[in-house]
Design a protein around this motif. Structure first.
Motif, PDB file in Angstrom:
ATOM      1  N   CYS A  53      57.772  48.014  72.869  1.00  0.00           N
ATOM      2  CA  CYS A  53      58.090  47.948  71.443  1.00  0.00           C
ATOM      3  C   CYS A  53      59.404  47.200  71.236  1.00  0.00           C
ATOM      4  CB  CYS A  53      58.202  49.365  70.875  1.00  0.00           C
ATOM      5  SG  CYS A  53      58.728  49.392  69.151  1.00  0.00           S
ATOM      6  N   CYS A  56      62.003  50.106  69.549  1.00  0.00           N
ATOM      7  CA  CYS A  56      62.487  51.310  70.234  1.00  0.00           C
ATOM      8  C   CYS A  56      62.377  51.218  71.757  1.00  0.00           C
ATOM      9  CB  CYS A  56      61.735  52.544  69.727  1.00  0.00           C
ATOM     10  SG  CYS A  56      60.031  52.626  70.308  1.00  0.00           S
ATOM     11  N   CYS A  92      53.346  51.919  66.608  1.00  0.00           N
ATOM     12  CA  CYS A  92      54.118  52.251  67.801  1.00  0.00           C
ATOM     13  C   CYS A  92      53.935  53.757  68.048  1.00  0.00           C
ATOM     14  CB  CYS A  92      55.592  51.930  67.577  1.00  0.00           C
ATOM     15  SG  CYS A  92      56.637  52.517  68.926  1.00  0.00           S
ATOM     16  N   ARG A  94      55.850  55.881  69.278  1.00  0.00           N
ATOM     17  CA  ARG A  94      57.018  56.742  69.076  1.00  0.00           C
ATOM     18  C   ARG A  94      57.079  57.242  67.643  1.00  0.00           C
ATOM     19  NH1 ARG A  94      60.972  57.391  72.730  1.00  0.00           N
ATOM     20  NH2 ARG A  94      60.974  55.233  73.386  1.00  0.00           N
ATOM     21  N   CYS A  97      58.900  55.492  64.528  1.00  0.00           N
ATOM     22  CA  CYS A  97      59.171  54.062  64.737  1.00  0.00           C
ATOM     23  C   CYS A  97      58.208  53.243  63.892  1.00  0.00           C
ATOM     24  CB  CYS A  97      59.028  53.682  66.210  1.00  0.00           C
ATOM     25  SG  CYS A  97      59.310  51.916  66.500  1.00  0.00           S
ATOM     26  N   SER A  99      57.982  49.865  63.900  1.00  0.00           N
ATOM     27  CA  SER A  99      57.863  48.514  64.427  1.00  0.00           C
ATOM     28  C   SER A  99      56.447  47.991  64.263  1.00  0.00           C
ATOM     29  CB  SER A  99      58.227  48.526  65.910  1.00  0.00           C
ATOM     30  OG  SER A  99      57.935  47.277  66.479  1.00  0.00           O
TER      31      SER A  99
HETATM   32 ZN   LIG Z   1      58.678  51.630  68.678  1.00  0.00          ZN
END
Ligand SMILES: [Zn+2]
Length: 196
Positions: A53, A56, A92, A94, A97, A99
């Protein structure tokens, strides 16, 4: 060796998360065109490919990309681990996140033109998703036109029906030629005032 296709060299390959399932096949094809094959290709995907990513840093391996690509092609019933399922859905893994991109990297050394391989991979990923997107947008604009026409016809029909409704039910006078005067109209003078 056949001449390899043209591709702009790329040192930093960013792939949209929803396109990551296509990255495995694209990268394998690009490496093949760059002269990498057989055992070397397998070794690369086993330990020399990562996708991380850009926001992150969370990363997946080359074999994770392989699992994603199998699911994309619907060639397996095996459930994806949660984090890969998140990627398949375009996010993503996470929590929190937001992204939109992963960076695909070739971390193992090798006798191939790394930047050409990444550039070619990018072209292939775009090529794989391109025609589908174009087809979808053509279909949707076609559908939109058709729906627009239907809405127009519907509105015109409603307008005609409304005018007819007003004419038939709200006119105080009977419509000539449609509602002839009733032959049974009672003359007020004929009513016997004593007969109540
Ligand atoms: Zn991420």
């Amino acid at each position: 060796m056949p001449e390899r296709p043209h591709a702009e060299p790329v040192s930093d390959l960013r792939v949209l998360i929803p396109d990551l399932p296509k990255a495995h096949a694209a990268l394998a094809q690009a490496l093949g065109e760059a002269g990498v094959g057989g055992a070397e290709l397998e070794r690369l995907f086993a330990s020399g490919v990562t996708a991380g990513c850009v926001a992150c840093g969370l990363s997946v391996t080359g074999s994770d990309l392989g699992d994603l690509s199998l699911h994309d092609a619907e060639e397996t019933d095996r459930r994806l681990p949660e984090r890969l399922e998140r990627i398949r859905l375009g996010y993503c893994p996470r929590q929190g996140c937001e992204s939109r991109f992963f960076r695909v990297e070739l971390t193992a050394p090798g006798q191939f033109d790394r930047e050409w391989v990444l550039g070619r991979t990018r072209d292939l990923v775009r090529g794989v998703s391109g025609p589908r997107l174009r087809l979808a947008s053509t279909l949707s604009s076609d559908t939109t036109r058709r729906l627009g026409r239907l809405a127009g016809i519907g509105l015109a029909t409603l307008l005609v029906a409304f005018v007819a409704y007003r004419l038939v039910f709200f006119r105080s006078q009977p419509i000539p030629f449609i509602q002839p005067k009733s032959p049974y109209t009672i003359e007020p003078a004929s009513i016997d005032p004593h007969q109540r």
